[in-house]
Motif scaffolding. Structure first.
Motif, short mmCIF file in Angstrom:
data_model
loop_
_atom_site.label_atom_id
_atom_site.label_comp_id
_atom_site.label_asym_id
_atom_site.label_seq_id
_atom_site.Cartn_x
_atom_site.Cartn_y
_atom_site.Cartn_z
N UNK A 1 33.45 31.54 38.05
CA UNK A 1 34.25 32.43 38.90
C UNK A 1 35.35 33.12 38.12
N UNK A 2 36.12 32.35 37.36
CA UNK A 2 37.23 32.94 36.61
C UNK A 2 36.75 33.76 35.42
N UNK A 3 35.70 33.30 34.74
CA UNK A 3 35.16 34.09 33.64
C UNK A 3 34.57 35.39 34.16
N UNK A 4 33.89 35.32 35.32
CA UNK A 4 33.30 36.52 35.89
C UNK A 4 34.33 37.57 36.26
N UNK B 1 40.51 38.52 27.46
CA UNK B 1 41.18 37.25 27.20
C UNK B 1 42.54 37.21 27.89
N UNK B 2 43.27 38.31 27.84
CA UNK B 2 44.60 38.35 28.48
C UNK B 2 44.48 38.17 29.99
N UNK B 3 43.51 38.84 30.59
CA UNK B 3 43.31 38.71 32.04
C UNK B 3 42.89 37.28 32.38
N UNK B 4 41.97 36.74 31.59
CA UNK B 4 41.49 35.38 31.85
C UNK B 4 42.62 34.37 31.73
N UNK B 5 43.43 34.51 30.70
CA UNK B 5 44.54 33.56 30.52
C UNK B 5 45.50 33.58 31.69
N UNK C 1 43.41 31.74 34.86
CA UNK C 1 42.44 30.86 34.23
C UNK C 1 41.88 29.78 35.15
N UNK C 2 42.60 29.39 36.16
CA UNK C 2 42.16 28.23 36.96
C UNK C 2 42.18 28.52 38.45
N UNK D 1 45.10 25.29 27.90
CA UNK D 1 45.77 25.80 29.10
C UNK D 1 44.97 25.44 30.35
N UNK D 2 43.65 25.64 30.30
CA UNK D 2 42.80 25.34 31.45
C UNK D 2 42.84 23.85 31.77
N UNK D 3 42.69 23.01 30.77
CA UNK D 3 42.72 21.57 31.00
C UNK D 3 44.09 21.11 31.50
N UNK D 4 45.15 21.72 30.97
CA UNK D 4 46.50 21.39 31.44
C UNK D 4 46.65 21.73 32.93
N UNK D 5 46.19 22.91 33.32
CA UNK D 5 46.36 23.33 34.70
C UNK D 5 45.54 22.48 35.67
#
Length: 228
Positions: free
Chosen positions: A22-25, A81-85, A88-89, A125-129
């Motif tokens: 979902x987030x990658x898309x 990458x900027x948008x994804x970051x 990200x979650x 960042x993803x794992x942290x969130x």
């Protein structure tokens, strides 16, 4: 005393532990819109992931009108990458049974590691969130060792073993990048059939395929006898 046959189990991230489609898309479609290309449906993302963000974008561009010059692709990748970051979650979740499986491995004294072709800072960042970072002894990204050393090269998995001091590692993934890296590193590999598989799961070259994380621990136990 623990007698589980593997002292380390490493995991891929996207399409293995987490459904990030979902987030990658959404990030991919943001980049495609900047290029004047049509969006991809969420289900199409499954066929585009694997090998890192730039390769995902290149595949989408090829499907939607053809590749762009390298400079434009690099600029779009940075925008993606900027948008994804920044998002990200929002939709990402662990696959069914993933958390219970990791708990069960930890209870057996097994060290867990995360080895992904995602940029390391994005993986962290993803794992942290999601509150998952503390579960892993090491988190290794596609850029951790620099350019040209991501999966399917064995370098990241070799670093995983070096950092943890493991004597009997196994790896779990969902694409040919994962199975290729594991094979090159001499590490048994379990394929998950529910991920972003870039070929039919049984044709990816892993040692064994599972359909749910409930199957992982008994499968690893059986695999140990086959690879001893």
């Amino acid at each position: 005393m623990h007698n589980f046959p593997f002292d380390l189990v490493g995991f891929d991230l996207d399409g293995t532990l987490l459904d990030t489609s979902g987030d990658l898309g959404e990030a991919l479609n943001h980049a495609l819109s900047l290029a004047g290309r049509p969006p991809v449906a969420r289900q199409e993302v499954y066929a585009l992931v694997g090998g890192g963000t730039k390769l995902m974008l290149q595949r989408a561009l090829e499907r939607s009108g053809g590749p762009l010059p390298e400079e434009e692709t690099a600029a779009l990748t940075a925008q993606l990458v900027a948008y994804y970051e920044a998002h990200i979650a929002q939709h990402t979740q662990p696959y069914a049974g993933a958390l219970a499986m990791m708990d069960a491995l930890a209870a057996q004294g097994v060290t867990l590691a995360l080895v992904t072709n995602k940029l390391e800072h994005l993986a962290r960042k993803l794992l942290d969130e999601l509150g998952l970072s503390s579960r892993f002894a090491t988190i290794i990204g596609g850029d951790t060792l620099g350019a040209g050393r991501a999966k399917p090269k064995p370098d990241l998995l070799q670093l995983m073993v070096e950092r943890t001091g493991a004597r009997r590692p196994a790896y779990v993934g969902d694409t040919s990048f994962d199975t290729g890296a594991a094979r090159a590193a001499g590490i048994p590999c379990v394929v998950v059939s529910f991920g972003f598989c870039d070929a039919p799961p049984h044709e990816l070259g892993g040692n064994v395929v599972i359909d749910h994380f409930d199957e992982l621990i008994p499968t690893l136990t059986k695999l140990a006898t086959q690879t001893a």
